[in-house]
Scaffold this active site. Structure first.
Site, PDB file in Angstrom:
ATOM      1  N   GLU A   1      -1.275  -9.172   3.266  1.00  0.00           N
ATOM      2  CA  GLU A   1      -0.974  -9.765   4.583  1.00  0.00           C
ATOM      3  C   GLU A   1      -2.233 -10.190   5.334  1.00  0.00           C
ATOM      4  O   GLU A   1      -2.201 -11.100   6.157  1.00  0.00           O
ATOM      5  CB  GLU A   1      -0.151  -8.796   5.447  1.00  0.00           C
ATOM      6  CG  GLU A   1      -0.833  -7.509   5.906  1.00  0.00           C
ATOM      7  CD  GLU A   1      -0.672  -6.346   4.925  1.00  0.00           C
ATOM      8  OE1 GLU A   1      -0.468  -6.616   3.718  1.00  0.00           O
ATOM      9  OE2 GLU A   1      -0.774  -5.181   5.351  1.00  0.00           O
TER      10      GLU A   1
ATOM     11  N   HIS B   1      -3.427  -4.999   0.663  1.00  0.00           N
ATOM     12  CA  HIS B   1      -2.751  -5.528   1.861  1.00  0.00           C
ATOM     13  C   HIS B   1      -2.884  -7.052   1.858  1.00  0.00           C
ATOM     14  O   HIS B   1      -3.714  -7.606   2.600  1.00  0.00           O
ATOM     15  CB  HIS B   1      -3.411  -4.973   3.118  1.00  0.00           C
ATOM     16  CG  HIS B   1      -3.121  -3.533   3.358  1.00  0.00           C
ATOM     17  ND1 HIS B   1      -1.970  -3.098   3.964  1.00  0.00           N
ATOM     18  CD2 HIS B   1      -3.833  -2.422   3.053  1.00  0.00           C
ATOM     19  CE1 HIS B   1      -1.990  -1.780   4.036  1.00  0.00           C
ATOM     20  NE2 HIS B   1      -3.100  -1.335   3.493  1.00  0.00           N
TER      21      HIS B   1
ATOM     22  N   CYS C   1       0.825  -1.200   0.000  1.00  0.00           N
ATOM     23  CA  CYS C   1       0.000   0.000   0.000  1.00  0.00           C
ATOM     24  C   CYS C   1       0.871   1.268   0.000  1.00  0.00           C
ATOM     25  O   CYS C   1       1.378   1.665  -1.035  1.00  0.00           O
ATOM     26  CB  CYS C   1      -0.984  -0.045   1.168  1.00  0.00           C
ATOM     27  SG  CYS C   1      -2.368   1.071   0.939  1.00  0.00           S
TER      28      CYS C   1
HETATM   29  N1  GLN Z   1      -1.810   6.713   3.273  1.00  0.00           N
HETATM   30  C1  GLN Z   1      -1.995   5.997   2.063  1.00  0.00           C
HETATM   31  C2  GLN Z   1      -3.399   6.148   1.504  1.00  0.00           C
HETATM   32  O1  GLN Z   1      -4.314   6.500   2.201  1.00  0.00           O
HETATM   33  C3  GLN Z   1      -1.642   4.519   2.255  1.00  0.00           C
HETATM   34  C4  GLN Z   1      -2.588   3.809   3.171  1.00  0.00           C
HETATM   35  C5  GLN Z   1      -2.080   2.462   3.617  1.00  0.00           C
HETATM   36  O2  GLN Z   1      -0.890   2.161   3.542  1.00  0.00           O
HETATM   37  N2  GLN Z   1      -2.965   1.626   4.121  1.00  0.00           N
HETATM   38  O3  GLN Z   1      -3.602   5.906   0.363  1.00  0.00           O
END
Ligand code: GLN
Length: 555
Positions: free
Chosen positions: A506, A504, A380
């Site tokens: 994970e 994600h 992400c």
């Molecule tokens: N801050 C970034 C966004 O909102 C990444 C978010 C994250 O890593 N879950 O897009």
């Protein structure tokens, strides 16, 4: 069959692993082929965990349906091997907002609305409704916090009343401390805590004792005496390195059989093959070592990255390797400390994150991985910064950055169109499981062995479609997109192993069934990756930037 209930609570202190006990019991009952699910109550007045700080509360876990829930749900899913819906997360915020909505609608006209019976009845109905909807044989209810807290008092009262109506048993998870100098385990804190439990009208059927080492027999006997229980119902759950062994340890003490008896469930026997498979997920033969640096800004509280850690562990086990994690504080990298850790690692990972603090350090770590051909995985935020690093150092766009950090000439990462109109902060990100379409011939394709994947998301920003062409022309591979090609889902370096994913993965990793990208990353860290070789990225891709689309059938 009418659902039966197991309430797992703590009478002494929280944070001792009630979630692991609840998950282990759920796992064992599922191996009896009973339909079992865990439900968690948390007393805070937030509607969900989405607005909480991971540095204080630990990771925000994301469900398929987009629910932002307590990190215990990660443990439940990893043990049960099943996706859980948001219905199984009940919070003080959800309970009170439902009651106030009902009151405004006039559901309680003429009455003064009270904790007992209105809140307690609502909770009991809700528990039964969820159990009924899922046709559960057994619901395991974990009560967050400690009995005696104001925050969960009305919930504890509700489950006491539930026990008057439905077959319900209580399991108390306690802690038995040991005086270091004297070498003696002490039962007094639990004795006092049991008094508190009785005051609430609750008699546990089993007491699970967390402790530093094996419980002494005489301590067990003492606890049995003070809790009105036969000694075999005092369960030893002392510290072990591998939490996934907990179900096996409970079986050794017959807790599974005793619960089946106590609940009056039909006497099926445990699926031994399933239990053996579970064990095989973490049984290694002459494992190699693999060292991964995780570069983040919340590394002081490891719980902030609980699922990332577990996913790395599962992937390492799957590749017969023992994992070592270097937790690298990203702010430190900005002033030059921590670079030795990066140099000594077999792989570098930048996990999810929010806000500008520490990001220059993360970008340095990504550059280090790319230049030195150390395998890299970006999750992400870690993918967004991978794109920024590439834009700056390979495409020569020195001002490249993310809109999240303020205005800049080259906005490589910008806010998603649909996000711009939203002002509320709760449950408003791109959340939950989304489908992605994978380009054949890429590392991501090799990792998933599929043309599509479904992974969970939680973000507001994305790669700016206007820069897709520039990045691709300089060799960055866009290896997966949303099915309509509107949003970038994964990117790759073409010269060495480096993958960034907007999702994600994970969250869906399980022991014995690791997340494909984590497994490929660990394979590469062990120099065993069989992904595509250099020069295979021959396709071209249009850089259209239409807005993303929710896949059919998503809640
Ligand atoms: N801050 C970034 C966004 O909102 C990444 C978010 C994250 O890593 N879950 O897009």
């Amino acid at each position: 069959m009418q659902t039966k209930y197991i309430v797992v609570l703590g009478s002494l202190l929280s944070g001792i692993g009630k979630g692991i006990v609840a998950s282990s019991i759920a796992k064992l009952l599922s191996l009896y082929n009973y339909k079992v699910m865990p439900l968690k109550f948390d007393g805070y007045l937030n509607y969900d965990c989405g607005t909480m700080n991971p540095f204080r509360h630990g990771e925000v876990f994301v469900l398929d349906d987009g629910g932002e829930v307590d990190m215990d749900f990660g443990t439940y899913e990893r043990f049960l091997g099943r996706s859980i819906s948001s219905d199984f997360s009940l919070t003080g915020g959800k309970v009170f907002s439902a009651i106030i909505n009902k009151e405004r609608k006039g559901d309680f006209l003429g009455t003064d609305v009270q904790i007992i019976p209105h809140i307690t009845d609502y909770i009991i109905n809700r528990l039964e409704e969820v159990a009924e909807k899922e046709k559960l044989d057994v619901m395991i209810i974990e009560v967050g916090g400690t009995v005696g807290d104001i925050e969960n008092s009305y919930f504890v009262e509700a489950v006491r009343q539930l026990a008057l109506k439905r077959k319900t048993i209580f399991i108390d998870v306690t802690y038995v401390p040991e005086l270091e100098k004297v070498g003696e385990q002490k039962t007094k804190p639990t004795q006092i805590a049991l008094r508190g439990l009785r005051q609430e009208g609750i008699q546990p059927s089993f007491i699970v004792c967390r402790s530093g080492r094996t419980l002494d027999e005489k301590i067990k006997r003492k606890l049995a005496l003070f809790s009105n229980l036969p000694v075999e119902r005092i369960i030893d759950d002392h510290d072990i390195d591998n939490i996934y062994e907990t179900p096996l340890r409970l079986v050794d003490q017959n807790l599974d059989k005793m619960i089946v008896n106590e609940l009056g469930l039909e006497h099926w026997s445990i699926n031994q093959k399933g239990l053996d498979e579970w064990k095989a997920g973490f049984t290694l033969e002459k494992p190699r070592d693999v060292t991964i640096s995780v570069v983040g800004k919340y590394v002081d509280l490891k719980d902030s990255y609980a699922s990332v850690k577990e996913a790395l562990v599962h992937a390492a086990w799957h590749n017969n390797a023992q994992l070592r994690i270097n937790w690298v504080e990203s702010e430190g990298l900005e002033s030059g400390s921590g670079t030795e850790a990066l140099a000594k690692s077999d792989g570098i990972l930048v996990p999810g994150g929010f806000g500008v603090r520490g990001t220059e350090g993360m970008i340095k770590a990504i550059e280090y991985a790319r230049v030195n051909k150390i395998p890299y995985l970006g999750l992400c935020f870690g993918m967004q910064l991978m794109a920024v690093e590439y834009a700056r150092n390979v495409c020569g766009l020195k001002a490249a950055s993310s809109e999240e950090f303020g205005a800049t000439e080259h906005v490589i990462i910008n806010m998603m169109e649909e996000q711009k109109k939203i002002s509320n902060k709760g449950a408003t990100m791109r959340l939950g499981a989304w489908e992605a379409k994978i380009k054949p011939g890429t590392r991501v394709h090799a990792a998933y062995s599929s043309d599509t994947f479904w992974e969970r998301h939680r973000h507001r920003y994305e790669i700016n479609g206007d820069y897709r062409k520039t990045l691709e022309e300089k060799g960055l591979v866009i290896s997966a997109t949303t099915p309509d090609n509107g949003l970038v889902e994964t990117i790759e370096w073409n010269s060495s192993f480096g993958i960034g994913t907007q999702a994600h993965p994970e969250f869906k990793s399980r022991p014995g069934k690791p997340a494909p990208l984590f497994s490929a990353f660990i394979k590469s860290a062990l120099h065993e990756e069989t992904g595509p070789s250099e020069g295979r990225y021959s396709y071209s891709q249009s850089a259209s930037a239409s807005a993303g689309r929710k896949p059919e059938g998503r809640a």
